[in-house]
Design a protein around this motif. Structure first.
Motif, PDB file in Angstrom:
ATOM      1  N   HIS A  23     -39.776 106.756  -3.310  1.00  0.00           N
ATOM      2  CA  HIS A  23     -39.308 106.604  -2.072  1.00  0.00           C
ATOM      3  C   HIS A  23     -38.597 108.205  -1.418  1.00  0.00           C
ATOM      4  CE1 HIS A  23     -36.001 105.706   1.283  1.00  0.00           C
ATOM      5  NE2 HIS A  23     -36.910 104.835   0.750  1.00  0.00           N
ATOM      6  N   VAL A  24     -39.248 108.934  -0.591  1.00  0.00           N
ATOM      7  CA  VAL A  24     -38.216 110.079  -0.393  1.00  0.00           C
ATOM      8  C   VAL A  24     -38.031 110.452   1.499  1.00  0.00           C
ATOM      9  CG1 VAL A  24     -39.103 112.484   0.225  1.00  0.00           C
ATOM     10  CG2 VAL A  24     -40.327 111.348  -1.330  1.00  0.00           C
ATOM     11  N   ARG A  25     -36.636 111.047   1.338  1.00  0.00           N
ATOM     12  CA  ARG A  25     -35.990 110.774   2.656  1.00  0.00           C
ATOM     13  C   ARG A  25     -35.233 112.373   2.898  1.00  0.00           C
ATOM     14  NH1 ARG A  25     -33.307 106.488   5.133  1.00  0.00           N
ATOM     15  NH2 ARG A  25     -33.001 105.441   3.261  1.00  0.00           N
ATOM     16  N   THR A  26     -35.856 112.603   4.403  1.00  0.00           N
ATOM     17  CA  THR A  26     -35.910 113.543   4.884  1.00  0.00           C
ATOM     18  C   THR A  26     -35.033 113.637   6.458  1.00  0.00           C
ATOM     19  OG1 THR A  26     -37.642 114.101   6.375  1.00  0.00           O
ATOM     20  CG2 THR A  26     -37.948 114.222   4.492  1.00  0.00           C
ATOM     21  N   PRO A  27     -34.418 114.530   7.017  1.00  0.00           N
ATOM     22  CA  PRO A  27     -33.903 114.754   7.704  1.00  0.00           C
ATOM     23  C   PRO A  27     -34.453 113.383   9.194  1.00  0.00           C
ATOM     24  CG  PRO A  27     -33.359 116.466   7.309  1.00  0.00           C
ATOM     25  CD  PRO A  27     -34.927 116.043   6.078  1.00  0.00           C
ATOM     26  N   GLU A  28     -35.986 114.188   8.835  1.00  0.00           N
ATOM     27  CA  GLU A  28     -37.013 113.314   9.847  1.00  0.00           C
ATOM     28  C   GLU A  28     -37.569 112.397   9.772  1.00  0.00           C
ATOM     29  OE1 GLU A  28     -37.634 116.541   8.733  1.00  0.00           O
ATOM     30  OE2 GLU A  28     -36.149 117.752  10.520  1.00  0.00           O
ATOM     31  N   SER A  29     -37.884 111.929   8.706  1.00  0.00           N
ATOM     32  CA  SER A  29     -38.714 110.411   8.006  1.00  0.00           C
ATOM     33  C   SER A  29     -38.128 110.069   6.575  1.00  0.00           C
ATOM     34  CB  SER A  29     -40.413 111.504   8.056  1.00  0.00           C
ATOM     35  OG  SER A  29     -40.784 110.708   7.314  1.00  0.00           O
ATOM     36  N   THR A 130     -49.627 116.461   9.552  1.00  0.00           N
ATOM     37  CA  THR A 130     -48.283 116.590   9.859  1.00  0.00           C
ATOM     38  C   THR A 130     -48.003 115.060  10.796  1.00  0.00           C
ATOM     39  OG1 THR A 130     -48.004 118.717   9.768  1.00  0.00           O
ATOM     40  CG2 THR A 130     -46.313 117.621  10.991  1.00  0.00           C
ATOM     41  N   THR A 131     -47.420 114.817  10.420  1.00  0.00           N
ATOM     42  CA  THR A 131     -45.919 112.718  10.541  1.00  0.00           C
ATOM     43  C   THR A 131     -44.650 113.306   9.968  1.00  0.00           C
ATOM     44  OG1 THR A 131     -48.678 112.227   9.902  1.00  0.00           O
ATOM     45  CG2 THR A 131     -46.571 110.919  10.487  1.00  0.00           C
ATOM     46  N   ASN A 132     -44.096 112.252  11.587  1.00  0.00           N
ATOM     47  CA  ASN A 132     -42.709 113.599  11.302  1.00  0.00           C
ATOM     48  C   ASN A 132     -42.048 114.244  10.595  1.00  0.00           C
ATOM     49  OD1 ASN A 132     -41.985 110.544  12.909  1.00  0.00           O
ATOM     50  ND2 ASN A 132     -42.890 108.970  10.974  1.00  0.00           N
ATOM     51  N   GLY A 133     -42.250 115.529  10.996  1.00  0.00           N
ATOM     52  CA  GLY A 133     -42.060 116.654  10.575  1.00  0.00           C
ATOM     53  C   GLY A 133     -41.772 116.479   9.025  1.00  0.00           C
ATOM     54  N   VAL A 134     -43.101 116.154   8.002  1.00  0.00           N
ATOM     55  CA  VAL A 134     -43.820 116.315   7.032  1.00  0.00           C
ATOM     56  C   VAL A 134     -45.375 116.427   6.829  1.00  0.00           C
ATOM     57  CG1 VAL A 134     -43.708 115.116   4.951  1.00  0.00           C
ATOM     58  CG2 VAL A 134     -41.530 114.541   6.152  1.00  0.00           C
ATOM     59  N   THR A 135     -45.542 117.739   6.386  1.00  0.00           N
ATOM     60  CA  THR A 135     -47.535 117.987   6.212  1.00  0.00           C
ATOM     61  C   THR A 135     -47.325 117.327   4.156  1.00  0.00           C
ATOM     62  OG1 THR A 135     -46.631 119.895   8.174  1.00  0.00           O
ATOM     63  CG2 THR A 135     -48.502 119.989   6.494  1.00  0.00           C
TER      64      THR A 135
END
Length: 247
Positions: A23-29, A130-135
């Protein structure tokens, strides 16, 4: 990136560990890397809301890596009342395999009217997506599963996270791991070569070629778990269910 290891076990649940799910959380995703059959159990155990997940990335089509997707659908339809879109990204044939699995487990599950959009996207070898700021970029590896298996490289906010998926040694692995802040790498056995899985001796012999800042060993058999305490702690860490890592 805020990484939570929901499950890091092999297909056999060695050591009582759950199937692969990160499970990974970033500011955008908020996304999952793989969704093995026990993933919903792990998410609930850790208090991680399935409805916050916007994307699931799948390395290959074995049940301990994608078999939890039908339960995400069932949860969304019958318990959590999901309304936000969900994108599932993985190998060619992913949607067909998902429908087959879901219908075998819960007949009619994929035909039921949903309150959310469910989208499937197929990975193309070496082509960034790239999806929701993640490439993410997929590199084909070697692990027979009825569809192309991939090592995945994730880039966002100046950080790089990579995952080998399941594979024996492949010259594509360094393409995924080069410069990664963390390379999650399956280490099924300690020093015995395997035609479809990696062993620690091979990983360690190729540490410089992999080019990652640190390697997190996962998908370990009991044999590898018995040796995990002897690996170089500066280069490697051994994954545990529930472990949290900030990058």
């Amino acid at each position: 990136m805020h990484l939570t290891i929901v499950g890091c076990g092999d297909a056999f649940g060695s050591g009582g560990r759950l199937n692969t799910c990160f499970h990974v959380r970033t500011p955008e995703s908020c996304f999952l890397i793989d969704c093995g059959a026990s993933s919903l159990i792990g998410l609930q155990r850790l208090g991680l809301a399935p409805n916050e997940i916007d994307t699931v990335y799948v390395t290959h089509l074995h049940g301990d890596h994608f078999g939890g997707l039908p339960w995400l659908l069932i949860d969304a339809n019958h318990r959590s009342g999901r309304t936000a879109p969900l994108t599932i990204i993985g190998p060619k044939g992913l949607e067909e395999r998902f429908v087959t699995a879901a219908e075998a487990l819960y007949p009619g599950a994929t035909k039921r009217e949903r309150a959310f959009d469910l989208k499937f996207v197929e990975i193309e070898e070496g082509k960034p997506l790239t999806t929701n700021g993640v490439t993410v970029t997929g590199y084909e590896v070697e692990h027979p599963s009825g569809a192309p298996p991939y090592a995945l490289r994730f880039e966002t906010n100046g950080k790089i996270l990579a995952f080998s998926g399941d594979t024996t040694w492949s010259d594509n692995l360094p393409k995924a791991s080069e410069g990664a802040d963390l390379f999650i790498c399956e280490s099924y056995q300690f020093d015995q070569p395997n035609p479809v899985h990696l062993d620690f001796k091979t990983i360690d012999g190729n540490f410089e070629a992999l080019g990652a800042k640190k390697i997190l060993l996962t998908h370990m058999s009991q044999d590898m778990m018995d040796h995990a305490g002897s690996v170089d702690g500066k280069r490697y860490a051994a994954a545990e269910d529930g472990m949290v890592i900030d990058l």
